[in-house]
Design an enzyme around this catalytic site. Structure first.
Site, PDB file in Angstrom:
ATOM      1  N   ASP A 119     -10.287  52.828  -9.329  1.00  0.00           N
ATOM      2  CA  ASP A 119      -9.917  52.134  -8.096  1.00  0.00           C
ATOM      3  C   ASP A 119      -8.432  51.789  -8.137  1.00  0.00           C
ATOM      4  O   ASP A 119      -7.668  52.074  -7.202  1.00  0.00           O
ATOM      5  CB  ASP A 119     -10.772  50.860  -7.984  1.00  0.00           C
ATOM      6  CG  ASP A 119     -10.585  50.129  -6.674  1.00  0.00           C
ATOM      7  OD1 ASP A 119      -9.992  50.703  -5.745  1.00  0.00           O
ATOM      8  OD2 ASP A 119     -11.036  48.966  -6.588  1.00  0.00           O
ATOM      9  N   TYR A 127     -18.419  47.127 -11.232  1.00  0.00           N
ATOM     10  CA  TYR A 127     -18.634  46.911  -9.797  1.00  0.00           C
ATOM     11  C   TYR A 127     -20.128  46.862  -9.447  1.00  0.00           C
ATOM     12  O   TYR A 127     -20.506  46.315  -8.418  1.00  0.00           O
ATOM     13  CB  TYR A 127     -17.961  48.011  -8.969  1.00  0.00           C
ATOM     14  CG  TYR A 127     -16.455  47.890  -8.861  1.00  0.00           C
ATOM     15  CD1 TYR A 127     -15.756  46.842  -9.461  1.00  0.00           C
ATOM     16  CD2 TYR A 127     -15.715  48.826  -8.146  1.00  0.00           C
ATOM     17  CE1 TYR A 127     -14.378  46.740  -9.365  1.00  0.00           C
ATOM     18  CE2 TYR A 127     -14.333  48.726  -8.041  1.00  0.00           C
ATOM     19  CZ  TYR A 127     -13.672  47.688  -8.650  1.00  0.00           C
ATOM     20  OH  TYR A 127     -12.303  47.609  -8.541  1.00  0.00           O
ATOM     21  N   ASP A 160      -5.253  54.237  -6.310  1.00  0.00           N
ATOM     22  CA  ASP A 160      -4.420  53.627  -5.275  1.00  0.00           C
ATOM     23  C   ASP A 160      -2.952  53.599  -5.711  1.00  0.00           C
ATOM     24  O   ASP A 160      -2.056  53.870  -4.912  1.00  0.00           O
ATOM     25  CB  ASP A 160      -4.919  52.206  -4.961  1.00  0.00           C
ATOM     26  CG  ASP A 160      -6.130  52.226  -4.033  1.00  0.00           C
ATOM     27  OD1 ASP A 160      -6.323  53.236  -3.334  1.00  0.00           O
ATOM     28  OD2 ASP A 160      -6.878  51.240  -4.001  1.00  0.00           O
ATOM     29  N   LYS A 214      -9.969  51.893 -22.190  1.00  0.00           N
ATOM     30  CA  LYS A 214      -9.373  50.789 -22.958  1.00  0.00           C
ATOM     31  C   LYS A 214     -10.230  50.678 -24.210  1.00  0.00           C
ATOM     32  O   LYS A 214     -10.818  49.629 -24.504  1.00  0.00           O
ATOM     33  CB  LYS A 214      -9.369  49.510 -22.110  1.00  0.00           C
ATOM     34  CG  LYS A 214      -8.619  48.359 -22.725  1.00  0.00           C
ATOM     35  CD  LYS A 214      -7.107  48.491 -22.656  1.00  0.00           C
ATOM     36  CE  LYS A 214      -6.449  47.334 -23.378  1.00  0.00           C
ATOM     37  NZ  LYS A 214      -4.965  47.418 -23.381  1.00  0.00           N
ATOM     38  N   ASP A 220      -3.612  50.496 -19.338  1.00  0.00           N
ATOM     39  CA  ASP A 220      -2.329  49.833 -19.083  1.00  0.00           C
ATOM     40  C   ASP A 220      -1.183  50.815 -19.261  1.00  0.00           C
ATOM     41  O   ASP A 220      -0.237  50.828 -18.471  1.00  0.00           O
ATOM     42  CB  ASP A 220      -2.162  48.561 -19.934  1.00  0.00           C
ATOM     43  CG  ASP A 220      -2.493  48.750 -21.400  1.00  0.00           C
ATOM     44  OD1 ASP A 220      -3.233  49.690 -21.749  1.00  0.00           O
ATOM     45  OD2 ASP A 220      -1.999  47.946 -22.220  1.00  0.00           O
TER      46      ASP A 220
HETATM   47 MG   LIG Z   1      -9.082  50.868  -3.890  1.00  0.00          MG
HETATM   48 MG   LIG Z   2      -0.872  46.121 -22.083  1.00  0.00          MG
END
Ligand SMILES: [Mg+2]
Ligand SMILES: [Mg+2]
Lengths: 356, 356
Positions: B247, B140, B251, B191, B223
């Site tokens: 983020d 970001y 959420d 990851k 994931d």
């Molecule tokens: Mg958010």
């Molecule tokens: Mg995956």
């Protein structure tokens, strides 16, 4: 001309579930659909025979095929192999070799199985989402990348998120075409308010949309998409997104169904050549016991007919047979509930063949 | 020395909900907790008074404060302002000004409200996760970034994912310290199998862990984390992750509760100075009607006591009062169900003050 299908049973439960999918395809063949099936090894099976998880023998067969039907790869007996020889590398190698850039991950929950979800049945029963994930670009492949010591002597890890116009254009086309075959609603997921890569993604998707005036295009931020999949997943038809967001959201969406043994998947290249495989793994613990659920593989075969061969009628025929068998109460162990009829892998195949 | 608290009511329902949180804090003050409250404007309220969403007047008060309690900012009347003058910019500006790098996002579901979730009550009732999100780094904020035409004349969008050792170290310390105050279980999300940035992240987190031998550290791919939050969210205590994964996951986790009006949040800097605010927005549609749910703000005040002031007893006292009032059946409109007692914003404040 006959449709030329490469069949890669793979490891673990792979051979059992692929065998049932082939029985279902044989029904279509008997009814006039011209297909040839050529078997080849992949993964551990291929390592055992050829010393490599994606040997030349298999490469030739797959490159010449119109589509590839795969079971699953991997098993504990291969965990000690050098990384480049492990079964999973065979899967990465075939994806790369065939240029498969579009990953199609349906999240479908047949109403009869709604109890399997951790979500309330009324929220997920009848769920039918298709997530289209770009598979060869994004921060997973971008250069430069690595771990370095910077000019101030501070160590840092870094990767490059990147998408070029042709990359976005081709995945957008795949997604719009899939939307045309389904409910004609496409949601493109980005973080365009923060990331230029996805701002650019959004711009290109909007441009491609002009060629598909019938498709209703919407855009959603990835954090909101992660929420909306839980709040009201049935609002979605087709979703398209980049590699990393697609990795996260397709796994999230699959878990909404609670029954991974039911989920098909596909990976396509630009000539619609595709690799079709269940989303689940090779389940070595139940391999060879005739206990596996063949439905994900059978539904992958249906996807093959729809997306590589444009044969909607044959795809629907398979899907309807699966629905009928579920409605009649037949269940493999992984989706068994009290009051339903527990069947083996091959018995599930029998039922679906009969329902065709 | 008195704890010096800056109070920023903000826009929309902000003033109403902050007023109730202050009433709760006043109870603690009467019982001997030495606090001073200094009010200042932020967001649209500040623009109206000073022509800027984070004016110097407010900056001075916030910088001098030990903690900041915020309502919410934003409203349709400000949508036509130039971007740098919009209320949301006030929020970004205060975060940057105070160096708030650690975002704490609890996902808590009181058993009485389990019906509000789209997940089955048995899966989410009693959920209590704390997600620690790094807030100032990652893709970001990484440089270089932009949209360009490359050497081959192809347009592309690009961003840089990057984390340095000090950045990871300081957020890891925050997370381990929070884990020590809670269930002593920390899951670091990465990851690492694909992204060097998060491979590096994982390496540093493992190093910091040596200083917290009591905390059970685990690692999970993002994931899989997105799936596990749906499959079995109660397996988690504290999760720590980078800006983009945080983020998405924070959420997602908040939506598991189904009741955003209940969720507090905090952002901390290195000296434990913090900004405390509800996760929800300024809800202009119900502003000034005494209908808002003040609980997220009241629980944010409890977080302030715990994380900026190390006053576990006072924090728990507030949280227990909220639990008692919910158990007694009091509900604002957003969490109302048949069979419960519907109350206004200030009546909810009355009940919680009485339960203290
Ligand atoms: Mg958010
Ligand atoms: Mg995956």
């Amino acid at each position: 001309m006959a449709l030329n299908i490469a069949v890669l049973p793979g490891d673990g439960i792979g051979p059992e579930i692929v065998a049932q999918a082939l029985r279902v395809l044989e029904v279509l063949k008997k009814d006039g659909l011209d297909m040839t099936f050529t078997e080849a090894p992949l993964g551990g099976q291929a390592y055992d025979q050829y010393g490599h998880p994606y040997p030349e023998f298999t490469q030739k067969i797959c490159r010449a095929a119109d589509a590839v039907l795969l079971g699953a790869v991997g098993g504990p007996q291969y965990d000690t192999l050098d990384r480049p020889l492990r079964p999973e590398r065979g899967l990465l190698a075939i994806r790369k070799d065939l240029g498969l850039f579009a990953n199609l991950r349906p999240a479908v929950l047949f109403p009869e199985l709604a109890n399997a979800s951790t979500l309330k049945p009324e929220v997920v029963a009848g769920l039918d989402i298709m997530i289209v994930r770009e598979l060869t670009g994004d921060v997973y492949f971008g250069q430069p990348r690595g771990i370095r010591t910077n000019e101030e002597g501070v160590r840092e890890g870094f990767n490059t998120m990147i998408y070029s116009e042709p990359e976005v254009r081709r995945i957008a086309h795949v997604a719009f075409e899939i939307a045309m075959k389904r409910g004609k609603k496409l949601c493109s997921v980005d973080k365009a308010n923060v990331l230029e890569t996805t701002e650019f993604w959004k711009e290109i998707v909007i441009d491609v949309a002009k060629e598909y005036p019938e498709v209703e295009l919407s855009h959603m931020y990835v954090d909101n998409a992660a929420m909306q999949l839980i709040r009201n997943p049935k609002q979605f038809d087709v979703m398209v997104t980049g590699n990393i967001f697609g990795d996260i959201l397709s796994d999230e969406a699959s878990m909404l169904t609670g029954s991974i043994g039911m989920l098909a998947s596909a990976s396509l290249n630009e000539s619609k050549q595709g690799l079709y495989e269940p989303s689940h793994g090779s389940a070595p613990d139940i391999a060879g016991k005739n206990l596996a659920n063949p439905i994900a593989t059978i539904l992958s075969a249906a996807m093959m007919l729809r997306y590589s061969f444009d044969n909607e009628a044959a795809a629907t025929r398979i899907e309807n047979a699966v629905k009928k068998v579920l409605a009649a109460g037949y269940r493999t162990g992984d989706i068994y509930e009290e009051g339903t009829k527990r069947v083996s892998c091959s018995e599930m195949g029998d039922q679906i063949v009969a329902a065709m």
